[in-house]
Design an enzyme around this catalytic site. Sequence first.
Site, PDB file in Angstrom:
ATOM      1  N   HIS A 190      -3.716  -7.350  -2.653  1.00  0.00           N
ATOM      2  CA  HIS A 190      -4.861  -6.975  -1.815  1.00  0.00           C
ATOM      3  C   HIS A 190      -5.516  -8.233  -1.226  1.00  0.00           C
ATOM      4  O   HIS A 190      -5.898  -8.251  -0.063  1.00  0.00           O
ATOM      5  CB  HIS A 190      -5.921  -6.219  -2.634  1.00  0.00           C
ATOM      6  N   SER A 210      -1.111  -2.014  -8.189  1.00  0.00           N
ATOM      7  CA  SER A 210      -2.180  -1.793  -9.185  1.00  0.00           C
ATOM      8  C   SER A 210      -1.673  -0.902 -10.307  1.00  0.00           C
ATOM      9  O   SER A 210      -2.009  -1.098 -11.473  1.00  0.00           O
ATOM     10  CB  SER A 210      -3.398  -1.150  -8.522  1.00  0.00           C
ATOM     11  N   ARG A 253       4.302  -2.752   1.759  1.00  0.00           N
ATOM     12  CA  ARG A 253       5.138  -3.483   0.801  1.00  0.00           C
ATOM     13  C   ARG A 253       6.610  -3.158   0.926  1.00  0.00           C
ATOM     14  O   ARG A 253       7.466  -3.988   0.690  1.00  0.00           O
ATOM     15  CB  ARG A 253       4.705  -3.148  -0.636  1.00  0.00           C
TER      16      ARG A 253
HETATM   17  P1  ADP Z   1      -3.985   3.292  -2.066  1.00  0.00           P
HETATM   18  O1  ADP Z   1      -4.380   4.148  -3.221  1.00  0.00           O
HETATM   19  O2  ADP Z   1      -4.586   3.655  -0.739  1.00  0.00           O
HETATM   20  O3  ADP Z   1      -2.510   2.960  -1.984  1.00  0.00           O
HETATM   21  P2  ADP Z   1      -4.306   0.607  -2.993  1.00  0.00           P
HETATM   22  O4  ADP Z   1      -5.523   0.016  -3.581  1.00  0.00           O
HETATM   23  O5  ADP Z   1      -3.108   0.716  -3.861  1.00  0.00           O
HETATM   24  O6  ADP Z   1      -4.747   1.963  -2.415  1.00  0.00           O
HETATM   25  O7  ADP Z   1      -3.883  -0.183  -1.690  1.00  0.00           O
HETATM   26  C1  ADP Z   1      -4.725  -0.359  -0.598  1.00  0.00           C
HETATM   27  C2  ADP Z   1      -3.920  -0.943   0.535  1.00  0.00           C
HETATM   28  O8  ADP Z   1      -3.379  -2.196   0.148  1.00  0.00           O
HETATM   29  C3  ADP Z   1      -2.724  -0.106   0.970  1.00  0.00           C
HETATM   30  O9  ADP Z   1      -2.538  -0.263   2.361  1.00  0.00           O
HETATM   31  C4  ADP Z   1      -1.583  -0.735   0.212  1.00  0.00           C
HETATM   32  O10 ADP Z   1      -0.346  -0.508   0.825  1.00  0.00           O
HETATM   33  C5  ADP Z   1      -1.975  -2.189   0.260  1.00  0.00           C
HETATM   34  N1  ADP Z   1      -1.416  -2.965  -0.842  1.00  0.00           N
HETATM   35  C6  ADP Z   1      -1.479  -2.694  -2.156  1.00  0.00           C
HETATM   36  N2  ADP Z   1      -0.844  -3.636  -2.876  1.00  0.00           N
HETATM   37  C7  ADP Z   1      -0.349  -4.526  -1.964  1.00  0.00           C
HETATM   38  C8  ADP Z   1       0.428  -5.730  -2.064  1.00  0.00           C
HETATM   39  N3  ADP Z   1       0.856  -6.192  -3.236  1.00  0.00           N
HETATM   40  N4  ADP Z   1       0.713  -6.390  -0.932  1.00  0.00           N
HETATM   41  C9  ADP Z   1       0.309  -5.913   0.280  1.00  0.00           C
HETATM   42  N5  ADP Z   1      -0.409  -4.779   0.442  1.00  0.00           N
HETATM   43  C10 ADP Z   1      -0.736  -4.101  -0.659  1.00  0.00           C
END
Ligand code: ADP
Length: 168
Positions: A21, A137, A99
Amino acid sequence: MAESMKSGFYPGSFDPLTNGHIDILERSFQLVDRLVVGIGTSAGKTPLFTIEERHAMLTEELSPRAKKANCAIEIITFDGLLVDAAKNLNVQLIIRGLRNGADFDYEAQMIAMNRIMSPEIEVICLAAGPDTGFISSTLVRQIARMKGDVTPFLPSAVAKKLIEKMAE
Ligand code: ADP
């Protein structure tokens, strides 16, 4: 707010905030003048960290980074439709991280449906960074539950909070 000011909205669960993130956030600071980070509350998931804990975590980690990048930051919680939240926030740009193919398939479908509902909102997807694109996460929570080392995947203060949470 100045007319020419570019605002973006980066929504997610952030349960917890990871280095993946952070990568997307730091790059977003370079793309917009104002970034609203939205903690979604109605994703149908039972979160590990409460909304308040995630809000505090994001504020602590992101405020100094945004300041350094000269980007105004707002951290909010939202429920309901993403496009409605974006409109209420007066934001025309939604930012997502990609990703892998699974993220792409999900986003492509969401973007198409959101576009029909709200054609004025644009979505940009940033390709995940090579060093952090594998982090999720969900996996971080699983590793923590099994007492694995989560420190390579999280900002150090977040890792500390996660370890404390597991000890509760
Ligand atoms: P959601 O429940 O909407 O997937 P997340 O908190 O998992 O929420 O992710 C929020 C955003 O960040 C999403 O667009 C997700 O694809 C992106 N994201 C999560 N982890 C990564 C990562 N390791 N690298 C790049 N983008 C990420």
